[in-house]
Design a protein around this motif. Structure first.
Motif, PDB file in Angstrom:
ATOM      1  N   THR A  50       0.814  -1.215   0.000  1.00 15.39           N
ATOM      2  CA  THR A  50       0.000   0.000   0.000  1.00 15.39           C
ATOM      3  C   THR A  50       0.853   1.272   0.000  1.00 15.39           C
ATOM      4  O   THR A  50       0.326   2.365  -0.243  1.00 15.39           O
ATOM      5  CB  THR A  50      -0.948   0.028   1.216  1.00 15.39           C
ATOM      6  N   PHE A  51       2.159   1.133   0.263  1.00 18.49           N
ATOM      7  CA  PHE A  51       3.026   2.306   0.183  1.00 18.49           C
ATOM      8  C   PHE A  51       3.373   2.662  -1.252  1.00 18.49           C
ATOM      9  O   PHE A  51       3.640   3.841  -1.566  1.00 18.49           O
ATOM     10  CB  PHE A  51       4.323   2.066   0.974  1.00 18.49           C
ATOM     11  N   LEU A  52       3.387   1.683  -2.132  1.00 17.55           N
ATOM     12  CA  LEU A  52       3.862   1.909  -3.499  1.00 17.55           C
ATOM     13  C   LEU A  52       3.122   3.043  -4.213  1.00 17.55           C
ATOM     14  O   LEU A  52       3.760   3.879  -4.867  1.00 17.55           O
ATOM     15  CB  LEU A  52       3.778   0.614  -4.312  1.00 17.55           C
ATOM     16  N   PRO A  53       1.776   3.140  -4.123  1.00 14.79           N
ATOM     17  CA  PRO A  53       1.091   4.226  -4.826  1.00 14.79           C
ATOM     18  C   PRO A  53       1.393   5.624  -4.282  1.00 14.79           C
ATOM     19  O   PRO A  53       1.149   6.617  -4.969  1.00 14.79           O
ATOM     20  CB  PRO A  53      -0.402   3.895  -4.637  1.00 14.79           C
ATOM     21  N   ILE A  54       1.896   5.706  -3.046  1.00 13.31           N
ATOM     22  CA  ILE A  54       2.145   7.039  -2.481  1.00 13.31           C
ATOM     23  C   ILE A  54       3.631   7.381  -2.421  1.00 13.31           C
ATOM     24  O   ILE A  54       3.991   8.496  -2.012  1.00 13.31           O
ATOM     25  CB  ILE A  54       1.517   7.200  -1.076  1.00 13.31           C
ATOM     26  N   ALA A  55       4.493   6.464  -2.831  1.00 14.00           N
ATOM     27  CA  ALA A  55       5.939   6.704  -2.744  1.00 14.00           C
ATOM     28  C   ALA A  55       6.347   7.934  -3.544  1.00 14.00           C
ATOM     29  O   ALA A  55       7.062   8.818  -3.042  1.00 14.00           O
ATOM     30  CB  ALA A  55       6.720   5.477  -3.210  1.00 14.00           C
ATOM     31  N   GLU A  56       5.914   8.020  -4.796  1.00 15.44           N
ATOM     32  CA  GLU A  56       6.274   9.163  -5.637  1.00 15.44           C
ATOM     33  C   GLU A  56       5.561  10.432  -5.173  1.00 15.44           C
ATOM     34  O   GLU A  56       6.115  11.533  -5.265  1.00 15.44           O
ATOM     35  CB  GLU A  56       5.931   8.873  -7.101  1.00 15.44           C
ATOM     36  N   ARG A  57       4.335  10.290  -4.660  1.00 18.89           N
ATOM     37  CA  ARG A  57       3.624  11.465  -4.132  1.00 18.89           C
ATOM     38  C   ARG A  57       4.400  12.077  -2.979  1.00 18.89           C
ATOM     39  O   ARG A  57       4.500  13.308  -2.870  1.00 18.89           O
ATOM     40  CB  ARG A  57       2.227  11.082  -3.651  1.00 18.89           C
ATOM     41  N   ILE A  58       4.939  11.227  -2.130  1.00 19.71           N
ATOM     42  CA  ILE A  58       5.705  11.738  -1.002  1.00 19.71           C
ATOM     43  C   ILE A  58       7.012  12.371  -1.485  1.00 19.71           C
ATOM     44  O   ILE A  58       7.421  13.430  -0.975  1.00 19.71           O
ATOM     45  CB  ILE A  58       5.960  10.625   0.029  1.00 19.71           C
ATOM     46  N   LYS A  59       7.675  11.770  -2.474  1.00 20.44           N
ATOM     47  CA  LYS A  59       8.904  12.371  -2.987  1.00 20.44           C
ATOM     48  C   LYS A  59       8.645  13.769  -3.555  1.00 20.44           C
ATOM     49  O   LYS A  59       9.495  14.655  -3.477  1.00 20.44           O
ATOM     50  CB  LYS A  59       9.532  11.488  -4.066  1.00 20.44           C
ATOM     51  N   LYS A  60       7.452  13.983  -4.114  1.00 16.64           N
ATOM     52  CA  LYS A  60       7.114  15.281  -4.718  1.00 16.64           C
ATOM     53  C   LYS A  60       6.321  16.176  -3.763  1.00 16.64           C
ATOM     54  O   LYS A  60       5.858  17.253  -4.148  1.00 16.64           O
ATOM     55  CB  LYS A  60       6.301  15.048  -5.993  1.00 16.64           C
ATOM     56  N   PHE A  61       6.168  15.756  -2.537  1.00 14.49           N
ATOM     57  CA  PHE A  61       5.384  16.462  -1.528  1.00 14.49           C
ATOM     58  C   PHE A  61       5.964  17.863  -1.284  1.00 14.49           C
ATOM     59  O   PHE A  61       7.176  18.038  -1.156  1.00 14.49           O
ATOM     60  CB  PHE A  61       5.432  15.634  -0.243  1.00 14.49           C
ATOM     61  N   GLN A  62       5.087  18.872  -1.219  1.00 14.71           N
ATOM     62  CA  GLN A  62       5.555  20.233  -0.982  1.00 14.71           C
ATOM     63  C   GLN A  62       5.907  20.428   0.484  1.00 14.71           C
ATOM     64  O   GLN A  62       5.112  20.161   1.375  1.00 14.71           O
ATOM     65  CB  GLN A  62       4.496  21.258  -1.392  1.00 14.71           C
ATOM     66  N   VAL A  63       7.113  20.912   0.719  1.00 14.05           N
ATOM     67  CA  VAL A  63       7.637  21.129   2.062  1.00 14.05           C
ATOM     68  C   VAL A  63       7.748  22.632   2.303  1.00 14.05           C
ATOM     69  O   VAL A  63       8.118  23.394   1.407  1.00 14.05           O
ATOM     70  CB  VAL A  63       9.019  20.458   2.215  1.00 14.05           C
ATOM     71  N   TYR A  64       7.422  23.053   3.514  1.00 13.45           N
ATOM     72  CA  TYR A  64       7.536  24.464   3.880  1.00 13.45           C
ATOM     73  C   TYR A  64       8.598  24.632   4.964  1.00 13.45           C
ATOM     74  O   TYR A  64       8.820  23.739   5.789  1.00 13.45           O
ATOM     75  CB  TYR A  64       6.198  25.002   4.390  1.00 13.45           C
ATOM     76  N   GLU A  65       9.220  25.805   4.984  1.00  8.48           N
ATOM     77  CA  GLU A  65      10.299  26.062   5.927  1.00  8.48           C
ATOM     78  C   GLU A  65       9.828  25.995   7.374  1.00  8.48           C
ATOM     79  O   GLU A  65      10.586  25.629   8.276  1.00  8.48           O
ATOM     80  CB  GLU A  65      10.916  27.429   5.643  1.00  8.48           C
ATOM     81  N   ASN A 128      -3.196  19.199   3.618  1.00  5.31           N
ATOM     82  CA  ASN A 128      -4.269  20.156   3.908  1.00  5.31           C
ATOM     83  C   ASN A 128      -4.182  20.780   5.301  1.00  5.31           C
ATOM     84  O   ASN A 128      -5.060  21.556   5.685  1.00  5.31           O
ATOM     85  CB  ASN A 128      -5.630  19.466   3.746  1.00  5.31           C
ATOM     86  N   LEU A 129      -3.150  20.451   6.059  1.00  6.71           N
ATOM     87  CA  LEU A 129      -2.983  21.039   7.380  1.00  6.71           C
ATOM     88  C   LEU A 129      -2.738  22.545   7.286  1.00  6.71           C
ATOM     89  O   LEU A 129      -2.103  23.021   6.349  1.00  6.71           O
ATOM     90  CB  LEU A 129      -1.781  20.422   8.094  1.00  6.71           C
ATOM     91  N   SER A 130      -3.213  23.264   8.288  1.00  2.37           N
ATOM     92  CA  SER A 130      -2.866  24.681   8.397  1.00  2.37           C
ATOM     93  C   SER A 130      -1.417  24.798   8.844  1.00  2.37           C
ATOM     94  O   SER A 130      -0.925  23.988   9.631  1.00  2.37           O
ATOM     95  CB  SER A 130      -3.772  25.376   9.424  1.00  2.37           C
ATOM     96  N   ARG A 131      -0.736  25.792   8.316  1.00  2.04           N
ATOM     97  CA  ARG A 131       0.648  26.027   8.717  1.00  2.04           C
ATOM     98  C   ARG A 131       0.698  26.824  10.025  1.00  2.04           C
ATOM     99  O   ARG A 131      -0.207  27.599  10.292  1.00  2.04           O
ATOM    100  CB  ARG A 131       1.370  26.771   7.598  1.00  2.04           C
ATOM    101  N   PRO A 132       1.759  26.610  10.814  1.00  2.00           N
ATOM    102  CA  PRO A 132       2.883  25.688  10.609  1.00  2.00           C
ATOM    103  C   PRO A 132       2.462  24.244  10.870  1.00  2.00           C
ATOM    104  O   PRO A 132       1.753  23.961  11.831  1.00  2.00           O
ATOM    105  CB  PRO A 132       3.917  26.158  11.628  1.00  2.00           C
TER     106      PRO A 132
END
Length: 332
Positions: A50-65, A128-132
């Motif tokens: 079940t990790f395989l479909p989200i592996a690339e999504r996580i690699k491309k996941f937007q990260v904030y400072e 979809n979490l509010s920052r931070p």
């Protein structure tokens, strides 16, 4: 990007269960690793289908400072550290923490790829979490988002000695994941790196290599048990926060094992109940005494209750291999 290979070993097959089955070896070539980890060797991690479909999504996941990540190998003090970090970063707002579960405040990024039958979309939940944002993960560095290495959010990593980590993980497998086999089979799988998130040694050492990065704080479970107050001060400084002695007294009491076990926003009662209904065999459903708590005794050395001398020796050898030829120690 990744090389993916189905794993089929006798040791692993003995521990497959409703919550973790169909394991794969996910490899990232050395050339694709971040510069701070490149050493001429590829990295791999064991994950489930079940990790395989989200592996690339996580690699491309937007990260904030302003993201804050707490990362551990499973059962190495994650919940404890999450609660400490969230409170330190939110003005010690105990009342707000009570009203919102830790899963809501500090969600588990790859949950839907790490536990079968759980449903939902944990990656979108974090997006979809509010920052931070406060983000929990058990992923090794090779599986983290690419932007982690350029944006450089704060990362707090916690290690734990392998004997206690394996013992706690065994109880988690039995009571959350649905494993009904003997603990010896589970220990064999841990020692041979045939479990989800394995190999354990590489997981710890790759984060140890990052310890001098300004955005990375490396802690040990053992040090947290020895001197929680000093760790609270260190984490506060890392997060750019400052609290009075009275504030730290209150947080230290809040983070005691007794308090955490009684804290409904942290003790994962809903997850434990979900597991009883979803992952337990019919025999377990009939006979389970319902005594398991997600937050167990939290002691260093609790492995002695479950591990015979033969396995203690094997784990001691396993630990020596991890710490050989480097300056890392699990008892720092």
């Amino acid at each position: 990007m990744f090389e993916i290979e189905k794993i089929n070993t006798a040791v692993l097959n003995r521990v497959e269960c409703p919550g973790t089955e169909k394991h794969y070896k996910i490899t990232l070539p050395d050339g694709l690793l971040p510069d701070c980890l490149k050493d001429g060797k590829a990295r791999y991690s064991v994950m489930i289908e079940t990790f395989l479909p989200i592996a690339e999504r996580i690699k491309k996941f937007q990260v904030y400072e302003d993201d804050v990540w707490v990362i551990t190998f499973p059962k190495c003090g994650t919940t404890w550290t999450q609660e400490m970090v969230w409170l330190l970063n939110n003005g010690l707002n105990f009342e707000r923490a009570k009203k919102h579960s830790l899963e809501e405040r500090f969600p588990f990024l790859e949950l839907t790829g790490a536990l079968n039958l759980i449903g939902g979309d944990s990656v979108s939940d974090v997006e979809n979490l509010s920052r931070p944002r406060h983000i929990k993960s058990h992923l090794p560095p090779m599986l983290l988002p690419d932007q982690v290495w350029t944006v450089k959010p704060n990362i707090i990593y916690v290690s734990r000695n392998p004997k206690d980590a394996a013992t706690s993980f065994y109880h988690h497998y039995r009571n959350i994941v649905g494993y009904d086999g003997p603990k010896e089979h589970f220990f064999d799988a841990f020692l041979s790196d045939n479990l989800i998130y394995a190999p354990f040694g590489n997981h710890v050492l790759d984060y140890w290599k990052l310890r001098d990065e300004l955005n990375v704080l490396f802690l040990t479970y053992e040090r947290m048990k020895r001197n929680l107050r000093a760790v609270i001060d260190e984490v506060s400084l890392f997060l750019g926060k400052s609290y009075s002695k009275q504030d730290v007294d209150a947080l230290e009491e809040h983070l005691s094992v007794e308090s955490m076990r009684a804290n409904k926003s942290c003790n994962m009662d809903a997850l434990v109940e979900w597991a009883r209904k979803t992952n337990y065999s019919e025999d377990r459903k009939r006979n389970d005494a319902k005594e398991f708590r997600f937050i167990r005794n939290g002691n260093v050395g609790s492995y002695r209750e479950d591990m015979n001398e033969k396995y203690v020796e094997q784990f001691n050898d396993y630990e020596k291999k991890i710490t050989a030829d480097n300056d890392f120690s699990f008892n720092m």
